[in-house]
Design a protein around this motif. Structure first.
Motif, PDB file in Angstrom:
ATOM      1  N   LEU A  93      -6.786   9.028   9.387  1.00 43.36           N
ATOM      2  CA  LEU A  93      -5.674   8.990   8.441  1.00 43.36           C
ATOM      3  C   LEU A  93      -4.492   8.245   9.083  1.00 43.36           C
ATOM      4  O   LEU A  93      -4.120   8.524  10.214  1.00 43.36           O
ATOM      5  CB  LEU A  93      -5.306  10.443   8.160  1.00 43.36           C
ATOM      6  CG  LEU A  93      -4.257  10.806   7.145  1.00 43.36           C
ATOM      7  CD1 LEU A  93      -4.503  12.235   6.751  1.00 43.36           C
ATOM      8  CD2 LEU A  93      -2.877  10.660   7.723  1.00 43.36           C
ATOM      9  N   LEU A  94      -3.911   7.305   8.347  1.00 45.01           N
ATOM     10  CA  LEU A  94      -2.721   6.612   8.833  1.00 45.01           C
ATOM     11  C   LEU A  94      -1.462   7.112   8.126  1.00 45.01           C
ATOM     12  O   LEU A  94      -0.376   7.077   8.685  1.00 45.01           O
ATOM     13  CB  LEU A  94      -2.864   5.099   8.623  1.00 45.01           C
ATOM     14  CG  LEU A  94      -4.030   4.437   9.365  1.00 45.01           C
ATOM     15  CD1 LEU A  94      -4.108   2.955   9.014  1.00 45.01           C
ATOM     16  CD2 LEU A  94      -3.902   4.612  10.877  1.00 45.01           C
ATOM     17  N   GLU A  95      -1.625   7.538   6.880  1.00 45.54           N
ATOM     18  CA  GLU A  95      -0.471   7.957   6.081  1.00 45.54           C
ATOM     19  C   GLU A  95      -1.017   8.816   4.949  1.00 45.54           C
ATOM     20  O   GLU A  95      -2.055   8.475   4.372  1.00 45.54           O
ATOM     21  CB  GLU A  95       0.202   6.701   5.501  1.00 45.54           C
ATOM     22  CG  GLU A  95       1.621   6.872   5.059  1.00 45.54           C
ATOM     23  CD  GLU A  95       2.271   5.523   4.679  1.00 45.54           C
ATOM     24  OE1 GLU A  95       3.348   5.571   4.090  1.00 45.54           O
ATOM     25  OE2 GLU A  95       1.704   4.451   4.943  1.00 45.54           O
ATOM     26  N   HIS A  96      -0.349   9.916   4.630  1.00 43.06           N
ATOM     27  CA  HIS A  96      -0.820  10.652   3.453  1.00 43.06           C
ATOM     28  C   HIS A  96       0.264  10.686   2.397  1.00 43.06           C
ATOM     29  O   HIS A  96       1.444  10.767   2.697  1.00 43.06           O
ATOM     30  CB  HIS A  96      -1.391  12.027   3.809  1.00 43.06           C
ATOM     31  CG  HIS A  96      -0.386  13.114   3.992  1.00 43.06           C
ATOM     32  ND1 HIS A  96       0.159  13.790   2.941  1.00 43.06           N
ATOM     33  CD2 HIS A  96       0.157  13.627   5.099  1.00 43.06           C
ATOM     34  CE1 HIS A  96       0.996  14.684   3.404  1.00 43.06           C
ATOM     35  NE2 HIS A  96       1.039  14.604   4.698  1.00 43.06           N
ATOM     36  N   PHE A  97      -0.174  10.546   1.133  1.00 47.92           N
ATOM     37  CA  PHE A  97       0.751  10.318   0.040  1.00 47.92           C
ATOM     38  C   PHE A  97       0.840  11.481  -0.926  1.00 47.92           C
ATOM     39  O   PHE A  97       1.644  11.461  -1.836  1.00 47.92           O
ATOM     40  CB  PHE A  97       0.325   9.070  -0.755  1.00 47.92           C
ATOM     41  CG  PHE A  97       0.295   7.820   0.056  1.00 47.92           C
ATOM     42  CD1 PHE A  97       1.463   7.269   0.563  1.00 47.92           C
ATOM     43  CD2 PHE A  97      -0.900   7.189   0.334  1.00 47.92           C
ATOM     44  CE1 PHE A  97       1.437   6.105   1.312  1.00 47.92           C
ATOM     45  CE2 PHE A  97      -0.932   6.023   1.075  1.00 47.92           C
ATOM     46  CZ  PHE A  97       0.229   5.480   1.566  1.00 47.92           C
ATOM     47  N   HIS A  98      -0.011  12.462  -0.747  1.00 45.48           N
ATOM     48  CA  HIS A  98      -0.142  13.494  -1.771  1.00 45.48           C
ATOM     49  C   HIS A  98       0.636  14.732  -1.366  1.00 45.48           C
ATOM     50  O   HIS A  98       0.504  15.209  -0.250  1.00 45.48           O
ATOM     51  CB  HIS A  98      -1.623  13.828  -1.946  1.00 45.48           C
ATOM     52  CG  HIS A  98      -1.900  14.861  -2.972  1.00 45.48           C
ATOM     53  ND1 HIS A  98      -1.758  14.596  -4.311  1.00 45.48           N
ATOM     54  CD2 HIS A  98      -2.290  16.137  -2.878  1.00 45.48           C
ATOM     55  CE1 HIS A  98      -2.064  15.684  -4.985  1.00 45.48           C
ATOM     56  NE2 HIS A  98      -2.381  16.639  -4.139  1.00 45.48           N
ATOM     57  N   CYS A 150      -4.730  11.714  -1.356  1.00 43.53           N
ATOM     58  CA  CYS A 150      -4.508  10.263  -1.322  1.00 43.53           C
ATOM     59  C   CYS A 150      -4.054   9.866   0.079  1.00 43.53           C
ATOM     60  O   CYS A 150      -3.027  10.362   0.552  1.00 43.53           O
ATOM     61  CB  CYS A 150      -3.460   9.868  -2.364  1.00 43.53           C
ATOM     62  SG  CYS A 150      -3.215   8.082  -2.499  1.00 43.53           S
ATOM     63  N   TYR A 151      -4.840   9.008   0.720  1.00 44.82           N
ATOM     64  CA  TYR A 151      -4.571   8.629   2.106  1.00 44.82           C
ATOM     65  C   TYR A 151      -4.652   7.123   2.310  1.00 44.82           C
ATOM     66  O   TYR A 151      -5.436   6.446   1.650  1.00 44.82           O
ATOM     67  CB  TYR A 151      -5.626   9.238   3.046  1.00 44.82           C
ATOM     68  CG  TYR A 151      -5.630  10.740   3.136  1.00 44.82           C
ATOM     69  CD1 TYR A 151      -4.464  11.443   3.404  1.00 44.82           C
ATOM     70  CD2 TYR A 151      -6.821  11.454   2.999  1.00 44.82           C
ATOM     71  CE1 TYR A 151      -4.476  12.826   3.517  1.00 44.82           C
ATOM     72  CE2 TYR A 151      -6.838  12.840   3.111  1.00 44.82           C
ATOM     73  CZ  TYR A 151      -5.668  13.514   3.371  1.00 44.82           C
ATOM     74  OH  TYR A 151      -5.684  14.873   3.489  1.00 44.82           O
ATOM     75  N   ARG A 152      -3.881   6.612   3.252  1.00 40.30           N
ATOM     76  CA  ARG A 152      -4.122   5.272   3.784  1.00 40.30           C
ATOM     77  C   ARG A 152      -4.924   5.423   5.070  1.00 40.30           C
ATOM     78  O   ARG A 152      -4.605   6.267   5.921  1.00 40.30           O
ATOM     79  CB  ARG A 152      -2.786   4.572   4.092  1.00 40.30           C
ATOM     80  CG  ARG A 152      -2.966   3.148   4.631  1.00 40.30           C
ATOM     81  CD  ARG A 152      -1.666   2.364   4.566  1.00 40.30           C
ATOM     82  NE  ARG A 152      -0.685   2.813   5.539  1.00 40.30           N
ATOM     83  CZ  ARG A 152      -0.617   2.380   6.809  1.00 40.30           C
ATOM     84  NH1 ARG A 152      -1.474   1.480   7.248  1.00 40.30           N
ATOM     85  NH2 ARG A 152       0.307   2.849   7.629  1.00 40.30           N
ATOM     86  N   GLY A 172       0.381   3.846  -2.889  1.00 41.43           N
ATOM     87  CA  GLY A 172      -0.133   5.131  -2.424  1.00 41.43           C
ATOM     88  C   GLY A 172       0.715   6.280  -2.929  1.00 41.43           C
ATOM     89  O   GLY A 172       0.202   7.301  -3.387  1.00 41.43           O
ATOM     90  N   ARG A 173       2.038   6.118  -2.863  1.00 38.45           N
ATOM     91  CA  ARG A 173       2.912   7.191  -3.343  1.00 38.45           C
ATOM     92  C   ARG A 173       2.726   7.411  -4.844  1.00 38.45           C
ATOM     93  O   ARG A 173       2.681   8.543  -5.310  1.00 38.45           O
ATOM     94  CB  ARG A 173       4.380   6.863  -3.021  1.00 38.45           C
ATOM     95  CG  ARG A 173       4.751   7.193  -1.579  1.00 38.45           C
ATOM     96  CD  ARG A 173       6.227   6.976  -1.287  1.00 38.45           C
ATOM     97  NE  ARG A 173       6.558   5.566  -1.178  1.00 38.45           N
ATOM     98  CZ  ARG A 173       6.323   4.808  -0.084  1.00 38.45           C
ATOM     99  NH1 ARG A 173       5.769   5.353   0.978  1.00 38.45           N
ATOM    100  NH2 ARG A 173       6.643   3.530  -0.061  1.00 38.45           N
ATOM    101  N   GLY A 194      -0.636   9.055  -5.288  1.00 35.21           N
ATOM    102  CA  GLY A 194      -0.593  10.417  -4.753  1.00 35.21           C
ATOM    103  C   GLY A 194       0.133  11.381  -5.682  1.00 35.21           C
ATOM    104  O   GLY A 194      -0.154  12.579  -5.695  1.00 35.21           O
ATOM    105  N   VAL A 198       0.827  -1.221   0.000  1.00 36.33           N
ATOM    106  CA  VAL A 198       0.000   0.000   0.000  1.00 36.33           C
ATOM    107  C   VAL A 198       0.855   1.261   0.000  1.00 36.33           C
ATOM    108  O   VAL A 198       0.485   2.273  -0.614  1.00 36.33           O
ATOM    109  CB  VAL A 198      -1.028  -0.029   1.157  1.00 36.33           C
ATOM    110  CG1 VAL A 198      -0.357   0.101   2.513  1.00 36.33           C
ATOM    111  CG2 VAL A 198      -2.100   1.028   0.951  1.00 36.33           C
ATOM    112  N   GLY A 199       2.021   1.229   0.640  1.00 35.68           N
ATOM    113  CA  GLY A 199       2.861   2.432   0.690  1.00 35.68           C
ATOM    114  C   GLY A 199       3.333   2.840  -0.697  1.00 35.68           C
ATOM    115  O   GLY A 199       3.189   3.995  -1.112  1.00 35.68           O
TER     116      GLY A 199
END
Lengths: 165, 149
Positions: free
Chosen positions: B134-139, A97-99, A85-86, A89, A81-82
């Motif tokens: 939110l656990l992680e943001h990618f943007h 874009c969030y997890r 996600g990047r 994003g 997912v990391g």
């Protein structure tokens, strides 16, 4: 970076918006007890460490003709997912874009992307393009179009009501 | 809306000038004077195109927030949506096409305050409220490209 009381007051005012006056940072400083130079320095410091993600004109998508928005969600295995996600994003179609956590059995999805467009077809095409480019077809997926906006106002981080994006 | 309005909307979404007279700095870049920049920004705000000139904060940098979702029976959606919107801590509240049909963002000075709002909504409606923090943001937030063409 520790936020002082005057930083928190400044955060409230900055989330609310700069006044439209000749020297707005001086006006903001007068409201929170800081000099004009100190206000500018604190904004730079909070931007440098990422507390402020963006400082500038904040537009309203819907009012500018981007009337369709959808939350596109996927169930991506945790080890992947990391990286996905990047990549999502960084895609120009993606506004956020969030997890987030799954909540089984009600909610199996852990990757969330917001996509805005001029109409539903444009948003659907953008999401299809994302799925193709990033090889997402094998993952569980849902698209939740927004059908009605009940409220879009006031985030409250500090001690006074604030305007939200 | 003319090309100067479009420039004001699209080109100043990040790195707004951090100088004593920022509107004059903007004015110089778009070729009008500072008073006209302020007049135009005021007009665009009144018309709804601009929410504000200001800061977007990283979620959780100050206080707490979460995304919450509820599955509300259709007949009750209007009432439950109004109940949710009435909380000052709720800043976005949307109906979406899904069994979970009501989605809202709660922002408060602390995580405990966020949780208290969710618990209160659940108690008052008798419905489950899913908490999706939110656990992680990618943007990387560069603003929103309006794609004028």
């Amino acid at each position: 970076m520790e936020l002082s009381d005057s930083d928190l007051d400044l955060v409230s005012v900055l989330a609310d918006g700069l006044p439209l006056v000749d020297r707005p940072y001086r006006a903001v400083g007068q409201a929170v007890g800081l000099s004009e130079d100190a206000v500018i320095a604190r904004i730079k410091a909070m931007s440098a460490v990422g507390i402020i993600r963006r400082f500038g004109v904040i537009v309203r998508h819907h009012e500018l003709g981007f009337r369709a928005n959808a939350m596109a969600v996927w169930d991506i295995p945790d080890p992947l997912v990391g990286e996905l996600g990047r990549r999502l994003g960084d895609s120009p179609e993606v506004t956020l874009c969030y997890r987030r956590p799954r909540r089984l059995p009600d909610w199996p999805f852990n990757l969330f992307c917001m996509v805005h467009g001029r109409d539903r077809d444009a948003v659907e095409a953008a999401i299809r393009g994302l799925a193709e480019r990033h090889g997402l077809a094998s993952h569980g997926h849902a698209v939740l179009f927004s059908t009605r906006r009940f409220k879009q106002t006031g985030a409250r981080y500090g001690r006074r009501p604030l305007a939200a994006e | 809306m003319d090309n100067i309005d479009r420039s004001l909307l699209n080109e100043f979404q990040q790195d707004f000038p951090l100088v004593a007279r920022p509107y004059a700095a903007v004015a110089e870049r778009v070729g009008i004077d500072a008073d006209e920049v302020m007049d135009r920004l005021a007009r665009l705000s009144r018309g709804g195109a601009i929410s504000r000139v200001g800061a977007v904060f990283r979620p959780h940098a100050v206080g707490g927030s979460t995304l919450a979702a509820m599955a509300v029976p259709d007949a009750e959606l209007e009432r439950v949506a109004a109940l949710v919107s009435a909380y000052p801590e709720v800043n976005h509240n949307y109906q979406r096409e899904h069994r979970l049909n009501l989605w809202f963002v709660v922002t408060a000075p602390s995580n405990a305050a966020v949780q208290a709002v969710l618990a209160d909504i659940s108690a008052r409606t008798g419905l489950v409220v899913l908490d999706l923090p939110l656990l992680e943001h990618f943007h990387i937030d560069l603003g929103f490209d309006l794609k004028w063409s």
